[in-house]
Scaffold this active site. Structure first.
Site, PDB file in Angstrom:
ATOM      1  N   LYS A   1      26.958 -83.398  -5.051  1.00  0.00           N
ATOM      2  CA  LYS A   1      27.834 -83.614  -3.895  1.00  0.00           C
ATOM      3  C   LYS A   1      28.857 -84.707  -4.152  1.00  0.00           C
ATOM      4  CE  LYS A   1      25.266 -81.783   0.009  1.00  0.00           C
ATOM      5  NZ  LYS A   1      24.647 -82.077   1.289  1.00  0.00           N
TER       6      LYS A   1
ATOM      7  N   LYS B   1      27.074 -73.596   2.522  1.00  0.00           N
ATOM      8  CA  LYS B   1      28.019 -73.834   3.618  1.00  0.00           C
ATOM      9  C   LYS B   1      29.367 -74.284   3.091  1.00  0.00           C
ATOM     10  CE  LYS B   1      24.388 -75.739   6.566  1.00  0.00           C
ATOM     11  NZ  LYS B   1      23.655 -76.928   6.904  1.00  0.00           N
TER      12      LYS B   1
ATOM     13  N   LYS C   1      24.265 -70.922  -5.751  1.00  0.00           N
ATOM     14  CA  LYS C   1      23.579 -70.879  -4.454  1.00  0.00           C
ATOM     15  C   LYS C   1      24.542 -70.503  -3.321  1.00  0.00           C
ATOM     16  CE  LYS C   1      22.612 -74.656  -2.355  1.00  0.00           C
ATOM     17  NZ  LYS C   1      22.169 -75.989  -1.930  1.00  0.00           N
TER      18      LYS C   1
END
Ligand code: TYM
Length: 344
Positions: free
Chosen positions: A114, A209, A206
């Site tokens: 992230k 969102k 994956k």
């Protein structure tokens, strides 16, 4: 020592709840209600570890709450609330920041992903994220935590924190009459056919969102046409489906679609392949679309209905927060005793 069994899990209100969140987490939250006392949390404190627009955040929080309810979580028998309404989460997280070691956090792959290349510019909250997650679970002394595969490392860290707290404060725990160990070591529940739902555009990535492409995921609020279109365009390979699971090993896109179908219809990959082995993707995709629309259509409709009455959702969250706070307050009082804080 035996701790009473209790389930805790959380979902971030950071936009675009998708099929991965549903099959990997929320659907399983629903199933666990029959066997455990459950606490399900909209983790808004976690969401702000990356920027959230204050004009959008309330809607996102209510949307996760609406998804919980629409999927079948019972907020009367169990507890549904948003994290920021129970201050003890942040309070215990601070204590855990002093228990966890820098070296442990440095190993967290989600932070690395992230924060990306611009790590110096990531928030301190993003780095400390897993200690707050440990606090979420342990402030209720929860024993079981249903999550998708991507949260496994964070769960292991929660166990390490619980264990170190128990050990560091062992003498105090015993002296104050809290038994031999204060925190349980929470068990991750990572089960079923869809613990890691992959992107529809790339079977090695994956479903997420934050993926820039909306085509990569099925959102819980997508209508039947959008679902059909995304599945039709989902990446596949030229071969027909294999008739045994082994044949999926080197075919990530086929494996993903078969896994999604199995999870949606409450069966297994092996049984799906018994039915669709040797079928062309076009045939299988039609069946998959039907299964997805049958499952998600009513959820989307119910979410829409619930979201039209924000006051009612806010009442559910406030009621859940009050009940959660009672439990969390007890734990925090004991933690203060154990650590040696003077308190009333
Ligand atoms: P979050 O909000 O990213 O995701 C919510 C849940 O959905 C699962 N999930 C998936 N499962 C299968 N396939 C996917 N592609 C997929 N994407 C997401 C996640 O594993 C998760 O179970 N850190 C957590 C939230 C959290 C939490 C907690 C969880 C905060 N405190 C305490 C458990 C216990 C998160 O970011 O989940």
């Amino acid at each position: 020592m035996g701790f009473p069994q209790r389930v805790f899990s959380g979902v971030q209100p950071s936009g675009n709840l998708h099929l991965g969140n549903y099959l990997g987490a929320i659907k399983r939250f629903v199933e666990l209600q029959a066997r455990y006392d459950c606490i399900y949390c909209v983790v808004d404190l976690h969401a702000i570890t990356v920027w959230q627009d204050p004009t959008e955040l309330p809607r996102a929080i209510r949307e996760v709450a609406a998804a919980f309810l629409a999927c079948g979580i019972d907020p009367k028998k169990h507890i549904v609330f948003n994290q920021s309404q129970v201050a003890e989460h942040a309070e215990l997280a601070w204590v855990f920041n002093c228990v966890a070691r820098l070296g442990w956090l440095n190993r967290m792959t989600q932070f690395k992903e992230k924060a990306g290349k611009d790590r110096e510019n990531a928030s301190v909250g993003l780095y400390a994220y897993p200690t707050l997650m440990a606090a979420d679970i342990l402030v209720y002394r929860a024993t079981h935590v249903p999550v998708g595969e991507d949260q496994k490392q964070h769960l292991e860290l929660s166990r390490d924190i619980a264990q170190k707290f128990n050990k560091d404060f062992g003498q105090s725990i015993r002296d104050k009459g809290y038994g031999d160990t204060f925190f349980p070591l929470p068990e991750p529940l990572i089960t079923g056919e869809a613990t890691r739902v992959m992107s529809l555009r790339d079977g090695t990535k994956k479903m997420s969102k934050s993926d820039a492409s909306d085509q990569s995921r099925i959102n819980l609020t997508d209508d039947a046409d959008a679902i059909a279109q995304k599945i039709r365009r989902a990446k596949t390979d030229p071969e027909p489906l294999p008739s045994e699971e082994k044949g999926l090993e080197t075919r990530p896109e086929a494996d993903n679609l078969v896994g999604i179908y199995a999870a949606l219809t409450d069966t297994t990959r092996a049984l799906v392949l018994k039915q669709f082995g040797n079928a062309q993707f076009s045939t299988f995709k039609t069946a998959l679309t039907d299964a997805a629309v049958a499952k998600l259509g009513p959820i989307a409709a119910e979410m829409k209905r619930l979201l039209s009455d924000a006051t009612a959702i806010d009442k559910v969250l406030a009621d859940g927060a009050a009940r959660a706070q009672k439990l969390a307050g007890e734990t925090m009082k004991a933690v203060k005793d154990i650590v040696g804080f003077v308190h009333s």
